[in-house]
Design a protein around this motif. Structure first.
Motif, PDB file in Angstrom:
ATOM      1  N   PRO A   1       0.814  -1.221   0.000  1.00  0.00           N
ATOM      2  CA  PRO A   1       0.000   0.000   0.000  1.00  0.00           C
ATOM      3  C   PRO A   1       0.850   1.274   0.000  1.00  0.00           C
ATOM      4  O   PRO A   1       0.462   2.278  -0.581  1.00  0.00           O
ATOM      5  N   GLN A   2       2.023   1.210   0.613  1.00  0.00           N
ATOM      6  CA  GLN A   2       2.901   2.382   0.647  1.00  0.00           C
ATOM      7  C   GLN A   2       3.460   2.712  -0.733  1.00  0.00           C
ATOM      8  O   GLN A   2       3.857   3.843  -0.988  1.00  0.00           O
ATOM      9  N   LYS A   3       3.490   1.743  -1.648  1.00  0.00           N
ATOM     10  CA  LYS A   3       4.004   1.971  -2.999  1.00  0.00           C
ATOM     11  C   LYS A   3       2.911   2.323  -4.004  1.00  0.00           C
ATOM     12  O   LYS A   3       3.208   2.742  -5.113  1.00  0.00           O
ATOM     13  N   LEU A   4       1.640   2.111  -3.638  1.00  0.00           N
ATOM     14  CA  LEU A   4       0.551   2.296  -4.600  1.00  0.00           C
ATOM     15  C   LEU A   4       0.491   3.706  -5.182  1.00  0.00           C
ATOM     16  O   LEU A   4       0.118   3.880  -6.333  1.00  0.00           O
TER      17      LEU A   4
ATOM     18  N   ALA B   1      -2.779   5.649  -9.143  1.00  0.00           N
ATOM     19  CA  ALA B   1      -2.941   6.991  -8.601  1.00  0.00           C
ATOM     20  C   ALA B   1      -3.861   6.905  -7.393  1.00  0.00           C
ATOM     21  O   ALA B   1      -4.685   6.002  -7.289  1.00  0.00           O
ATOM     22  N   GLY B   2      -3.708   7.855  -6.499  1.00  0.00           N
ATOM     23  CA  GLY B   2      -4.569   7.911  -5.334  1.00  0.00           C
ATOM     24  C   GLY B   2      -3.771   8.102  -4.073  1.00  0.00           C
ATOM     25  O   GLY B   2      -2.551   8.318  -4.105  1.00  0.00           O
ATOM     26  N   SER B   3      -4.466   8.013  -2.953  1.00  0.00           N
ATOM     27  CA  SER B   3      -3.816   8.147  -1.656  1.00  0.00           C
ATOM     28  C   SER B   3      -4.706   7.533  -0.597  1.00  0.00           C
ATOM     29  O   SER B   3      -5.869   7.218  -0.854  1.00  0.00           O
ATOM     30  N   GLY B   4      -4.135   7.387   0.598  1.00  0.00           N
ATOM     31  CA  GLY B   4      -4.897   6.815   1.701  1.00  0.00           C
ATOM     32  C   GLY B   4      -5.325   5.402   1.372  1.00  0.00           C
ATOM     33  O   GLY B   4      -4.506   4.512   1.227  1.00  0.00           O
ATOM     34  N   LYS B   5      -6.622   5.229   1.199  1.00  0.00           N
ATOM     35  CA  LYS B   5      -7.169   3.909   0.870  1.00  0.00           C
ATOM     36  C   LYS B   5      -8.027   3.966  -0.378  1.00  0.00           C
ATOM     37  O   LYS B   5      -8.892   3.123  -0.598  1.00  0.00           O
TER      38      LYS B   5
END
Length: 193
Positions: free
Chosen positions: A138-141, A157-161
């Motif tokens: 998740p830290q690399k997504l 692309a995105g952040s958090g969840k």
């Protein structure tokens, strides 16, 4: 198993066999159970609480076997079997699979899906486009682009969840661990450029 040997196995498998198939896509129940530590996304709330299809159960099995225990991924599992990729995926180490749900496959018109499933080379290309040869935590997504086993690139692309893949597929349950892979369940089938 290296990325190159996985890719070579996928290409050899595609060239060696051709299975004409017509698959009707039936809606399967979405995931059914609570979110486990690490997994995120709205569909994680419906993953089974117990058994081989639960998050704990999936963690014990290699990725193709784990997916076969989840009814929301039955169309994907059928496609993986038709492409002859079960052993390839189960024997790979440290990969990430972006796994389309049954509903994702249902978005493809039936005639087009039947054509894809009847063409082993095309099916293998599409399926290996959903696999990255490294653990995408998740830290690399949010970091952008990842090379697929097919040879193309997935852009996240995105952040958090909240993340999208190639600007169109949403990760609906991410960071599911299997014995040899990380799985991010997505709501759209991706196609190589």
């Amino acid at each position: 198993m290296t990325i190159h040997s996985i890719r070579r196995t996928a290409v050899l498998t595609a060239a060696a066999f051709a299975f004409p198939v017509a698959l009707g896509v039936a809606a399967a129940p979405a995931f059914a159970g609570p979110q486990a530590s690490g997994a995120f996304g709205p569909a994680c709330a419906s993953v089974p609480k117990e058994g081989s299809g639960s998050l704990a159960g999936m963690a014990r099995d290699p990725v193709a076997t784990a997916a076969s225990n989840n009814p929301a991924l039955s169309t994907l599992v059928t496609a993986v079997k038709k492409a002859g990729l079960v052993d390839t995926l189960n024997n790979a180490k440290g990969i990430t699979v972006f796994a389309p749900t049954n509903e994702a496959f249902a978005k493809i018109p039936t005639a087009r899906l039947d054509k894809i499933l009847a063409d082993k080379a095309e099916l293998t290309k599409i399926l290996t486009y959903h696999v990255v040869g490294e653990n995408v935590s998740p830290q690399k997504l949010h970091k952008g682009s990842f090379k697929t086993l097919e040879g193309g690139t997935l852009t996240l692309a995105g952040s958090g969840k909240s993340f999208t893949v190639n600007g169109k597929a949403r990760i609906v349950c991410g960071d599911i661990r299997t014995a040899n892979a990380t799985v991010n369940v997505i709501d759209t089938v991706l196609t190589p450029m």
